[in-house]
Design a protein around this motif. Structure first.
Motif, PDB file in Angstrom:
ATOM      1  N   MET A  25       0.818  -1.201   0.000  1.00 22.45           N
ATOM      2  CA  MET A  25       0.000   0.000   0.000  1.00 22.45           C
ATOM      3  C   MET A  25       0.859   1.261   0.000  1.00 22.45           C
ATOM      4  O   MET A  25       0.602   2.212  -0.752  1.00 22.45           O
ATOM      5  N   LEU A  26       1.891   1.271   0.844  1.00 24.11           N
ATOM      6  CA  LEU A  26       2.776   2.437   0.888  1.00 24.11           C
ATOM      7  C   LEU A  26       3.515   2.626  -0.428  1.00 24.11           C
ATOM      8  O   LEU A  26       3.678   3.757  -0.907  1.00 24.11           O
ATOM      9  N   ALA A  27       3.965   1.528  -1.036  1.00 22.71           N
ATOM     10  CA  ALA A  27       4.664   1.641  -2.316  1.00 22.71           C
ATOM     11  C   ALA A  27       3.739   2.169  -3.404  1.00 22.71           C
ATOM     12  O   ALA A  27       4.115   3.047  -4.193  1.00 22.71           O
ATOM     13  N   GLY A  28       2.506   1.653  -3.447  1.00 20.80           N
ATOM     14  CA  GLY A  28       1.564   2.127  -4.454  1.00 20.80           C
ATOM     15  C   GLY A  28       1.188   3.581  -4.274  1.00 20.80           C
ATOM     16  O   GLY A  28       1.155   4.359  -5.238  1.00 20.80           O
ATOM     17  N   VAL A  29       0.921   3.980  -3.024  1.00 17.00           N
ATOM     18  CA  VAL A  29       0.552   5.375  -2.765  1.00 17.00           C
ATOM     19  C   VAL A  29       1.727   6.305  -3.045  1.00 17.00           C
ATOM     20  O   VAL A  29       1.556   7.402  -3.592  1.00 17.00           O
ATOM     21  N   THR A  30       2.929   5.865  -2.682  1.00 18.28           N
ATOM     22  CA  THR A  30       4.115   6.693  -2.951  1.00 18.28           C
ATOM     23  C   THR A  30       4.330   6.872  -4.442  1.00 18.28           C
ATOM     24  O   THR A  30       4.623   7.979  -4.916  1.00 18.28           O
ATOM     25  N   SER A  49      10.336  18.687  -3.114  1.00 17.43           N
ATOM     26  CA  SER A  49       9.684  18.016  -4.228  1.00 17.43           C
ATOM     27  C   SER A  49       9.529  16.533  -3.972  1.00 17.43           C
ATOM     28  O   SER A  49       8.922  16.117  -2.991  1.00 17.43           O
ATOM     29  N   ILE A  50      10.068  15.692  -4.857  1.00 16.72           N
ATOM     30  CA  ILE A  50       9.860  14.256  -4.766  1.00 16.72           C
ATOM     31  C   ILE A  50      10.555  13.686  -3.535  1.00 16.72           C
ATOM     32  O   ILE A  50      10.133  12.654  -2.993  1.00 16.72           O
ATOM     33  N   SER A  51      11.597  14.319  -3.066  1.00 18.34           N
ATOM     34  CA  SER A  51      12.264  13.846  -1.853  1.00 18.34           C
ATOM     35  C   SER A  51      11.291  13.812  -0.684  1.00 18.34           C
ATOM     36  O   SER A  51      11.321  12.887   0.135  1.00 18.34           O
ATOM     37  N   THR A  52      10.417  14.809  -0.590  1.00 19.95           N
ATOM     38  CA  THR A  52       9.444  14.835   0.490  1.00 19.95           C
ATOM     39  C   THR A  52       8.514  13.637   0.419  1.00 19.95           C
ATOM     40  O   THR A  52       8.156  13.042   1.437  1.00 19.95           O
ATOM     41  N   VAL A  53       8.102  13.281  -0.809  1.00 20.83           N
ATOM     42  CA  VAL A  53       7.216  12.139  -0.972  1.00 20.83           C
ATOM     43  C   VAL A  53       7.918  10.850  -0.571  1.00 20.83           C
ATOM     44  O   VAL A  53       7.353   9.994   0.124  1.00 20.83           O
ATOM     45  N   ALA A 110      15.150   2.093   0.593  1.00 19.82           N
ATOM     46  CA  ALA A 110      14.425   2.408  -0.634  1.00 19.82           C
ATOM     47  C   ALA A 110      14.245   3.909  -0.805  1.00 19.82           C
ATOM     48  O   ALA A 110      14.401   4.451  -1.913  1.00 19.82           O
ATOM     49  N   ALA A 111      13.935   4.617   0.302  1.00 21.88           N
ATOM     50  CA  ALA A 111      13.738   6.062   0.207  1.00 21.88           C
ATOM     51  C   ALA A 111      15.022   6.781  -0.171  1.00 21.88           C
ATOM     52  O   ALA A 111      15.037   7.658  -1.051  1.00 21.88           O
ATOM     53  N   LEU A 112      16.137   6.425   0.477  1.00 23.73           N
ATOM     54  CA  LEU A 112      17.407   7.096   0.187  1.00 23.73           C
ATOM     55  C   LEU A 112      17.911   6.766  -1.203  1.00 23.73           C
ATOM     56  O   LEU A 112      18.442   7.641  -1.906  1.00 23.73           O
ATOM     57  N   LEU A 113      17.742   5.513  -1.632  1.00 24.14           N
ATOM     58  CA  LEU A 113      18.147   5.167  -3.000  1.00 24.14           C
ATOM     59  C   LEU A 113      17.292   5.903  -4.020  1.00 24.14           C
ATOM     60  O   LEU A 113      17.798   6.332  -5.070  1.00 24.14           O
ATOM     61  N   GLY A 114      16.004   6.053  -3.724  1.00 25.90           N
ATOM     62  CA  GLY A 114      15.150   6.822  -4.633  1.00 25.90           C
ATOM     63  C   GLY A 114      15.557   8.272  -4.726  1.00 25.90           C
ATOM     64  O   GLY A 114      15.556   8.874  -5.802  1.00 25.90           O
ATOM     65  N   ILE A 115      15.936   8.866  -3.583  1.00 25.90           N
ATOM     66  CA  ILE A 115      16.389  10.263  -3.598  1.00 25.90           C
ATOM     67  C   ILE A 115      17.679  10.400  -4.394  1.00 25.90           C
ATOM     68  O   ILE A 115      17.840  11.323  -5.202  1.00 25.90           O
ATOM     69  N   LEU A 116      18.606   9.472  -4.198  1.00 29.27           N
ATOM     70  CA  LEU A 116      19.879   9.533  -4.923  1.00 29.27           C
ATOM     71  C   LEU A 116      19.677   9.322  -6.417  1.00 29.27           C
ATOM     72  O   LEU A 116      20.397   9.893  -7.233  1.00 29.27           O
ATOM     73  N   ALA A 117      18.707   8.504  -6.778  1.00 28.97           N
ATOM     74  CA  ALA A 117      18.471   8.222  -8.192  1.00 28.97           C
ATOM     75  C   ALA A 117      17.756   9.372  -8.893  1.00 28.97           C
ATOM     76  O   ALA A 117      18.029   9.669 -10.056  1.00 28.97           O
ATOM     77  N   ILE A 118      16.851  10.028  -8.174  1.00 28.27           N
ATOM     78  CA  ILE A 118      16.040  11.073  -8.814  1.00 28.27           C
ATOM     79  C   ILE A 118      16.659  12.442  -8.622  1.00 28.27           C
ATOM     80  O   ILE A 118      16.803  13.218  -9.558  1.00 28.27           O
ATOM     81  N   GLU A 119      17.047  12.764  -7.385  1.00 30.62           N
ATOM     82  CA  GLU A 119      17.601  14.076  -7.074  1.00 30.62           C
ATOM     83  C   GLU A 119      18.846  13.879  -6.225  1.00 30.62           C
ATOM     84  O   GLU A 119      18.738  13.565  -5.029  1.00 30.62           O
ATOM     85  N   LEU A 121      21.989  14.321  -3.758  1.00 24.15           N
ATOM     86  CA  LEU A 121      22.037  15.096  -2.519  1.00 24.15           C
ATOM     87  C   LEU A 121      22.693  16.453  -2.697  1.00 24.15           C
ATOM     88  O   LEU A 121      22.554  17.330  -1.863  1.00 24.15           O
ATOM     89  N   GLN A 122      23.446  16.621  -3.807  1.00 24.44           N
ATOM     90  CA  GLN A 122      24.064  17.933  -4.027  1.00 24.44           C
ATOM     91  C   GLN A 122      23.034  18.974  -4.456  1.00 24.44           C
ATOM     92  O   GLN A 122      23.300  20.166  -4.395  1.00 24.44           O
ATOM     93  N   SER A 123      21.860  18.520  -4.925  1.00 21.37           N
ATOM     94  CA  SER A 123      20.859  19.475  -5.392  1.00 21.37           C
ATOM     95  C   SER A 123      20.167  20.120  -4.208  1.00 21.37           C
ATOM     96  O   SER A 123      20.072  19.562  -3.130  1.00 21.37           O
ATOM     97  N   GLY A 124      19.629  21.309  -4.451  1.00 22.67           N
ATOM     98  CA  GLY A 124      18.993  22.036  -3.369  1.00 22.67           C
ATOM     99  C   GLY A 124      17.710  21.401  -2.890  1.00 22.67           C
ATOM    100  O   GLY A 124      17.374  21.440  -1.719  1.00 22.67           O
ATOM    101  N   SER A 125      16.939  20.769  -3.804  1.00 22.78           N
ATOM    102  CA  SER A 125      15.668  20.188  -3.399  1.00 22.78           C
ATOM    103  C   SER A 125      15.858  18.960  -2.543  1.00 22.78           C
ATOM    104  O   SER A 125      15.070  18.682  -1.644  1.00 22.78           O
ATOM    105  N   ALA A 126      16.908  18.178  -2.815  1.00 24.06           N
ATOM    106  CA  ALA A 126      17.115  16.968  -2.038  1.00 24.06           C
ATOM    107  C   ALA A 126      17.584  17.273  -0.629  1.00 24.06           C
ATOM    108  O   ALA A 126      17.311  16.528   0.303  1.00 24.06           O
ATOM    109  N   THR A 127      18.277  18.366  -0.443  1.00 27.90           N
ATOM    110  CA  THR A 127      18.795  18.713   0.889  1.00 27.90           C
ATOM    111  C   THR A 127      17.841  19.601   1.666  1.00 27.90           C
ATOM    112  O   THR A 127      18.176  20.050   2.759  1.00 27.90           O
ATOM    113  N   ALA A 128      16.661  19.859   1.103  1.00 29.42           N
ATOM    114  CA  ALA A 128      15.711  20.712   1.821  1.00 29.42           C
ATOM    115  C   ALA A 128      15.251  20.071   3.119  1.00 29.42           C
ATOM    116  O   ALA A 128      15.093  20.744   4.133  1.00 29.42           O
ATOM    117  N   MET A 129      15.051  18.733   3.095  1.00 26.10           N
ATOM    118  CA  MET A 129      14.649  18.040   4.316  1.00 26.10           C
ATOM    119  C   MET A 129      15.840  17.707   5.205  1.00 26.10           C
ATOM    120  O   MET A 129      15.667  17.319   6.355  1.00 26.10           O
TER     121      MET A 129
END
Length: 851
Positions: A25-30, A49-53, A110-119, A121-129
């Motif tokens: 359920m969490l994977a589908g909703v995410t 952005s997507i990092s928050t999700v 899974a969350a950290l790998l998704g952040i690294l793959a999409i955004e 950590l050097q980007s500003g949106s990924a480091t917002a959280m």
């Protein structure tokens, strides 16, 4: 020993199978939120952005895994079956903890790998959280999620109700934050220093570590009490019955069939009222608490607006009450189809003849009543505040003040209906209460944002937003029979899928309908314009720029002006020359295209007008020579004339309108009667001849329109910036919503270019340009209702003192073939006649001298 290991492996397998629905359920909703965020997230102001999700996955898993592994087993009473097996209590507890910890670690990976793959950590949106240092903030979130998981386990062991356990978990999750803030304040007061956010986060993390140890210590005894032998029921005598009557024992009453006399003749005569009574009494305290938070939170909104500027902390308290009210609305919707509204309970009612519609109304009437009460309280409070506040300071017409509360009240009702509808929709689709209680507020927030985005970016009307907000309620009403039957069929899922498509598709259908009603040109006209541009050629000459020079006075700083002697400052002011070369620099040759900013052109024209005023003023003074002012005025006329000619050589429509602005000013200046004595000046003669050359002006405009239109469609950079000959299409369509403006970019560019070409043709033939100006006004203003006050109106076309500043901004062609061109042509004709008269007079004088 082997038996214990085998039992532990079996328990781990059971717990894993039990927790997998939550993971799916969490994977589908995410995934759904990521797609939705990427779809509509371009307008989000929040960072992350997507990092928050992605980062919501571990938090939701930590909060819900305890309710899944313990609370759900309590409700289904499988925990009693497990405790009756020859298995040690420690193995049961360890198996649940192992599955929960491994699942939480997998979620974080899974969350950290998704952040690294999409955004990265050097980007500003990924480091917002994760503010600097990243290791500290990341460690804090991981530790706090582990603490949240232990809180969920403890609350589930202690509570007999899954929903109550979730509320206790959320309350316990805030404890480290509160303790961290108080510790930071105490440390700041003790050390008389400033405490940074990094220190506060570190202190909160330390309290989370301590909390893990404390909660783990108190959760183990609670778990062993649940897994231990159950206490026998206490037999109590009913005072109203005889002690020898076996029905007087309360503990055994529930297992004894009722007597014939106790059975009512019509057990479900009033089905809806019976269901409402059941709904209220099954969750009386919970409903009371949710109702109080909803009414208090909604009612505080108008109070907060009027008090936050006068009471310290009112704004923060208002934000807290609003958040709690939103959560309460979502949880109120979740209760509709959980607990006594679950599929099993509804099946019991279906077997006794209650219709699905009656059951649906019975589940929702309490929620509707609470939301209606909150809306009425909001309207009354805002009405009283608006009238009371304004009557103390202003005299307000009651008819004007009456509609004020209604605008925000409609928005509030839409938000309440959307949040409640989406939550009850989620609770009917998903049977897992632990997941629904956390996902419903999140999905409700997404849908509320979606409707707001539809209203802002798509122009969706309020009545359609109301229909969309009712879609979740309609979907659950239609699928109530299948919900009461129990199993999830293909029709059940298909109906809800169609409802999702309707919620997210209807705004696009409306937007498409609105864009289809926008005027456009036929394909034959597009082909004709393409052929015209090909015949003319799309080669453009490079353009040169125009710069404003910094004067000696402007080079002085404020401190220098204050410290320097007055004589030096005056000397710096007087050192500024009055000639054009002291103020501006034109790059390129005299016959090369020019591209300039409107502010420089406006300054050059304004300075020329100032020089004319000085010259005319000197003519009225006998004690002052007019030779110097005359030379300055002539030089500035020559300067702006050269600018206009070079602007005509540019390929952009915007530069043609800039040239119009200069020529309008020159026409107005040179029509002055005193300027006739300057006709013998070469610069003035050149300017008048330029004003009278209407054929070259039309040829330059037609070439600019065709070239700008062709480059708009063929140049990717211009297309990306929506640049049509220097005009940004989104600025021209600023009255339209953002998405409609994006969809109308190509039709608007084609329409404006076509109407400008028609305007040029009509102007060359001396025909009326009214029809084409109306279409241009509709294309740039969104409608032709305001045509009479637009820059294209007849009132501004028939005067030399119209809104000529509009030629510098977002109204292409607004002064083409207006009165100023006929006045300029007449001026040129009078100049030519005077010139010929002077030539004839000179020739006659020469002949008389010879004779």
């Amino acid at each position: 020993m082997n038996g214990s290991r085998q039992a532990l492996r079996a328990l781990i397998w059971k717990e894993t199978r039990q927790v997998l629905p939550l993971v799916y359920m969490l994977a589908g909703v995410t995934l759904f939120l990521m797609i939705l965020w990427g779809w509509i997230g371009t307008n989000l102001l929040a960072t992350g952005s997507i990092s928050t999700v992605l980062l919501t996955m571990p938090a939701f898993f930590a909060a819900g895994v305890g309710a899944i592994l313990i609370g759900q087993e309590k409700e289904t009473e499988t925990i009693q079956w497990v405790s009756s097996l020859p298995i040690r209590d420690g193995d049961v507890i360890r198996s649940k903890m192992i599955v929960a910890v491994v699942g939480l670690a997998a979620m974080w990976c899974a969350a950290l790998l998704g952040i690294l793959a999409i955004e990265p950590l050097q980007s500003g949106s990924a480091t917002a959280m994760f503010p600097d240092p990243i290791w500290l903030s990341l460690s804090f979130w991981i530790i706090h999620s582990l603490y949240l998981m232990f809180c969920g386990f403890y609350a589930s062991w202690r509570s007999q109700n899954v929903f109550h356990g979730l509320l206790i978990t959320l309350a316990m999750a805030c404890i480290p934050y509160v303790l961290g803030q108080f510790t930071a304040l105490f440390y700041a007061e003790l050390m008389s220093t400033y405490v940074t956010d990094r220190v506060t986060m570190f202190l909160s993390g330390c309290w989370s570590v301590i909390g893990i140890a404390v909660v783990a210590a108190i959760a183990s005894p609670a778990a062993r009490r649940v897994l231990g032998p159950a206490e026998p029921p206490v037999l109590e005598q009913d005072a109203a019955t005889d002690g020898n009557d076996r029905r007087g024992t309360k503990a055994l009453n529930q297992y004894s069939p009722p007597t014939i006399q106790d059975r009512p003749s019509h057990p479900f005569r009033y089905s809806v009222a019976t269901l409402v009574w059941q709904s209220v009494n099954h969750n009386r305290r919970l409903l009371m608490g949710l109702a109080i938070m909803i009414v208090a939170g909604v009612g505080y909104i108008p109070l907060n607006v009027s008090l936050h500027s006068h009471v310290n902390g009112a704004e923060e308290f208002g934000l807290l009450t609003a958040v709690l009210a939103g959560l309460s609305v979502s949880w109120l919707g979740v209760l509709a189809f959980h607990g006594d509204g679950s599929s099993a309970a509804m099946r019991f009612l279906a077997d006794r003849g209650i219709s699905p519609i009656q059951a649906w109304w019975g589940r929702h009437l309490v929620g509707f009543a609470i939301l209606a009460t909150a809306a009425v309280v909001y309207i009354l409070l805002q009405r009283l505040i608006v009238v009371g506040m304004l009557s103390d300071h202003y005299s307000v017409d009651p008819n004007f003040a009456a509609p004020i509360p209604m605008l925000s009240a409609v928005a509030l009702i839409l938000v309440l209906v959307t949040a409640y509808g989406v939550s009850q929709w989620t609770s009917q689709v998903l049977r897992v209460l632990a997941g629904t209680a956390f996902l419903a507020p999140l999905l409700s927030t997404v849908c509320v944002y979606w409707l707001g985005s539809c209203w802002i970016t798509m122009g969706t009307p309020v009545w359609l937003l109301g229909i969309i907000a009712m879609m979740p309620l309609l979907a659950t009403c239609v699928q109530m029979p299948r919900h009461m039957e129990g199993p999830r069929t293909v029709g059940f899922l298909s109906t809800h899928t169609l409802a999702v498509i309707a919620v997210f598709g209807l705004p696009y259908v409306w937007c498409w309908h609105e864009t289809r009603s926008f005027p456009s040109i036929p394909a034959s006209r597009v082909a004709e314009m393409k052929q015209m541009s090909e015949e003319r050629g799309t080669q453009v000459r490079p353009s040169f720029s125009m710069h404003r020079l910094q004067t000696p006075y402007e080079k002085l700083t404020e401190n220098q002006v204050m410290e320097m002697p007055t004589a030096k400052v005056v000397e710096a002011l007087e050192s500024v020359g009055e000639r054009p070369e002291a103020w501006f620099e034109l790059n390129g040759g005299k016959h090369t295209p020019l591209q300039a900013e409107h502010i420089f052109i406006n300054e050059a024209v304004t300075t020329t007008q100032l020089m004319q005023v000085r010259w005319l003023d000197s003519l009225q003074r006998e004690d002052e020579s007019s030779e110097r002012p005359r030379e300055n005025f002539v030089e500035w006329v020559d300067f702006v004339t050269s600018i206009a000619k070079r602007l005509r050589l540019n390929w952009r429509i915007r530069e043609q309108c800039f040239a119009d602005y200069i020529e309008i000013a020159l026409t107005r200046m040179l029509l002055h009667p005193e300027t006739r004595q300057l006709w013998n000046e070469p610069a003035i003669a050149e300017a008048i001849e330029m004003l009278g050359d209407s054929s070259s002006r039309s040829q330059a405009r037609r070439g600019a329109v065709l070239t700008s239109w062709s480059r708009f469609h063929n140049d990717p950079e211009l297309r990306a910036h929506q640049n049509l000959g220097g005009y940004v299409i989104s600025w021209l369509l600023e009255s339209k919503p953002a998405l409609q403006s994006e969809w109308l970019t190509d039709p608007t560019a084609d329409l404006i270019s076509s109407e400008l070409l028609h305007l040029i043709t009509a102007g060359e033939r001396g025909e009326s340009t009214l029809a084409h100006r109306r279409k241009l006004a509709r294309a740039t203003l969104g409608s032709d209702r305001d045509f009479d006050i637009s820059p294209y109106a007849d009132s501004l076309q028939s005067t030399l003192y119209g809104d000529h500043i509009a030629t510098l901004h977002s109204f292409p062609g607004c002064q083409w073939y207006a009165l100023w061109e006929s006045e300029a042509k007449e001026l040129a004709e009078r100049f030519q006649k005077a010139k010929h008269s002077n030539v004839n007079a000179t020739q006659q004088g020469a002949s008389s001298d010879e004779s």
